[in-house]
Design a protein around this motif. Structure first.
Motif, short mmCIF file in Angstrom:
data_model
loop_
_atom_site.label_atom_id
_atom_site.label_comp_id
_atom_site.label_asym_id
_atom_site.label_seq_id
_atom_site.Cartn_x
_atom_site.Cartn_y
_atom_site.Cartn_z
N ALA A 46 12.04 -48.37 -26.28
CA ALA A 46 11.40 -47.06 -26.14
C ALA A 46 12.20 -45.97 -26.85
CB ALA A 46 11.23 -46.72 -24.66
N ILE A 47 13.53 -46.03 -26.76
CA ILE A 47 14.37 -45.06 -27.45
C ILE A 47 14.21 -45.19 -28.96
CG2 ILE A 47 16.75 -44.35 -27.90
CD1 ILE A 47 15.77 -43.48 -25.17
N LYS A 48 14.10 -46.43 -29.45
CA LYS A 48 13.86 -46.63 -30.88
C LYS A 48 12.53 -46.01 -31.30
CE LYS A 48 16.49 -50.95 -31.34
NZ LYS A 48 16.39 -52.41 -31.60
N VAL A 69 22.63 -34.90 -26.00
CA VAL A 69 21.50 -35.57 -25.34
C VAL A 69 21.64 -35.30 -23.84
CG1 VAL A 69 20.25 -37.73 -24.95
CG2 VAL A 69 21.48 -37.36 -27.12
N GLY A 70 20.62 -34.68 -23.27
CA GLY A 70 20.64 -34.37 -21.84
C GLY A 70 19.75 -35.31 -21.07
N HIS A 71 20.25 -35.83 -19.97
CA HIS A 71 19.53 -36.83 -19.18
C HIS A 71 19.27 -36.32 -17.77
CE1 HIS A 71 20.35 -40.17 -22.06
NE2 HIS A 71 21.45 -39.46 -22.32
N ARG A 72 18.02 -36.44 -17.33
CA ARG A 72 17.72 -36.17 -15.93
C ARG A 72 18.13 -37.38 -15.10
NH1 ARG A 72 12.31 -36.98 -12.55
NH2 ARG A 72 12.89 -35.84 -10.68
N ALA A 115 20.25 -44.77 -24.74
CA ALA A 115 20.44 -43.58 -25.57
C ALA A 115 21.88 -43.48 -26.07
CB ALA A 115 20.06 -42.33 -24.80
N ARG A 116 22.84 -43.86 -25.23
CA ARG A 116 24.24 -43.83 -25.68
C ARG A 116 24.46 -44.82 -26.81
NH1 ARG A 116 28.53 -44.64 -21.30
NH2 ARG A 116 29.92 -43.75 -22.88
N ASP A 117 23.78 -45.96 -26.76
CA ASP A 117 23.87 -46.93 -27.86
C ASP A 117 23.22 -46.38 -29.13
OD1 ASP A 117 25.20 -48.77 -26.29
OD2 ASP A 117 23.39 -49.90 -25.78
N ALA A 118 22.11 -45.67 -28.95
CA ALA A 118 21.36 -45.15 -30.11
C ALA A 118 22.02 -43.93 -30.73
CB ALA A 118 19.93 -44.82 -29.69
#
Length: 378
Positions: A46-48, A69-72, A115-118
């Motif tokens: 999904a991130i891709k 990048v902000g994460h809820r 997301a951290r990987d991306a």
């Protein structure tokens, strides 16, 4: 003095089967891009997909210009009371807090890891729904059960919808031309999930949701406040398991349980057609809100404004009117003409004679996450 940091944030709100995203440039009023990926089976895929969409020539987004990048994250427990830069240890702690939010923290964490990987070159910040309520007084967050049991298992009031309450309270103060530090506000976040917050001097001093998002106001499918012995009664007399009671209170109760509908528009339609169940459901819904407003007035000892926000709060003028009906003795008077209709922009809906101002302020949780994330890395 308020310091405003500028930058561009990718905001991710990761659920178990969907990811909402926005790219927010804090120098602009509107997001640069936004979207929703549904039917998610692997968060990494999904991130891709999101990256592919934002990389398109017509997206209006330069991924190289991202600041953060902000994460809820729904549950921060007692460990996290502020925006937190994510590292491996923070990920481990979020995983441990899944015992308090088993439906939310695991997909939040899966999105963070993907997301951290991306985006390994960018800082990632966790914005916790519970963090805004970390200022609750001890007497407000403490339940009257055995202290040792409570401490061992983390049983206390945490509160939720913190990013929404924070944003809306600050916007209300700005619209009133007042400093947050000298205001007493009640913010009513009324959506499918719903919560009230008492905000005094710019900080949360009480809120309706508790250990979980089940406590408090009547919601779309959640019961809100209920005698805890109901669960024991159903286990003993109906033979219901813990999981069955959990499903009943979280997914089969609230307006759905009372009326057969979780969408307030359908409830009003049924009431107009003469459904007593719908009429009663609306009475219960509004009565609960009214009770919390009065309670928080008493707790704070003053009240300058009541603000409605979120899907129902912004769009349902009848709920706004009925929820505050009968509170004239507290100085709350709605102007029916000002209140009429949906409010896509901030609107003052109280009468000139009202000692307490009543506002509708559309919430913007993604922008609040972006602002807090950028501030955390500035």
């Amino acid at each position: 003095m308020t310091v405003t940091y500028t930058g561009i944030a990718l905001v991710l709100n990761c659920g178990s089967s969907s990811i909402k995203y926005q790219v927010v440039d804090t120098t602009r009023d509107e997001p640069l891009a936004s979207g929703l990926v549904e039917r998610v089976s692997q968060h990494s895929e999904a991130i891709k997909e999101i990256i592919g969409s934002l990389s398109a020539a017509d997206s209006g987004v330069d991924l190289d210009a991202l600041t953060v990048v902000g994460h809820r994250v729904v549950q921060g427990g007692a460990e996290f009371s502020a925006p937190t830069i994510i590292d491996d240890d923070v990920e481990r702690q979020i995983a441990l807090l899944a015992t308090l939010a088993p439906l939310h923290n695991p997909p939040n964490l899966a999105g963070i890891s993907a997301a951290r990987d991306a985006f390994p070159h960018l800082p990632h910040v966790a914005i916790f729904d519970t963090a805004f309520h970390a200022t609750l007084p001890e007497a407000a967050y403490t339940y009257a059960i055995d202290r040792r049991v409570a401490q061992e298992h983390g049983v206390r009031r945490y509160g939720f919808h913190g990013t929404s309450h924070s944003y809306v309270a600050r916007e209300t103060a700005r619209l009133m031309g007042r400093s947050s530090s000298d205001l007493s506000l009640v913010v009513l976040h009324l959506g499918n999930g719903a919560s009230a917050a008492a905000i005094k001097g710019g900080v949360s001093v009480d809120t309706s949701m508790g250990l979980t998002p089940l406590e408090g106001l009547v919601m779309g499918t959640r019961s809100g406040d209920i005698d805890p012995a109901v669960t024991l009664h159903l286990a003993r007399t109906a033979g219901m398991s813990i999981d069955e009671v959990d499903a009943l209170l979280n997914r089969q109760s609230g307006m759905l349980g009372l009326t057969g509908y979780s969408d307030m528009r359908d409830v009003w339609k049924a009431a107009e057609q003469g459904s007593r169940e719908a009429e009663l459901g609306l009475e219960v819904y509004c009565r609960r809100i009214r009770g919390y407003v009065g309670q928080y007035f008493a707790q704070m000892g003053a009240l300058d404004a009541v603000t409605f926000t979120a899907g129902v709060g912004e769009n349902d003028h009848r709920v706004r009117l009925h929820a505050l009906a009968g509170l004239e003795a507290l100085g709350i008077v709605i102007d029916e003409d000002r209140n009429d209709g949906r409010k896509q922009e901030p609107a003052l809906i109280s009468a000139d004679s009202s000692r307490v101002q009543v506002w509708v302020v559309p919430t913007d949780e993604e922008r609040e996450i972006a602002l807090q994330s950028i501030a955390a890395v500035s």
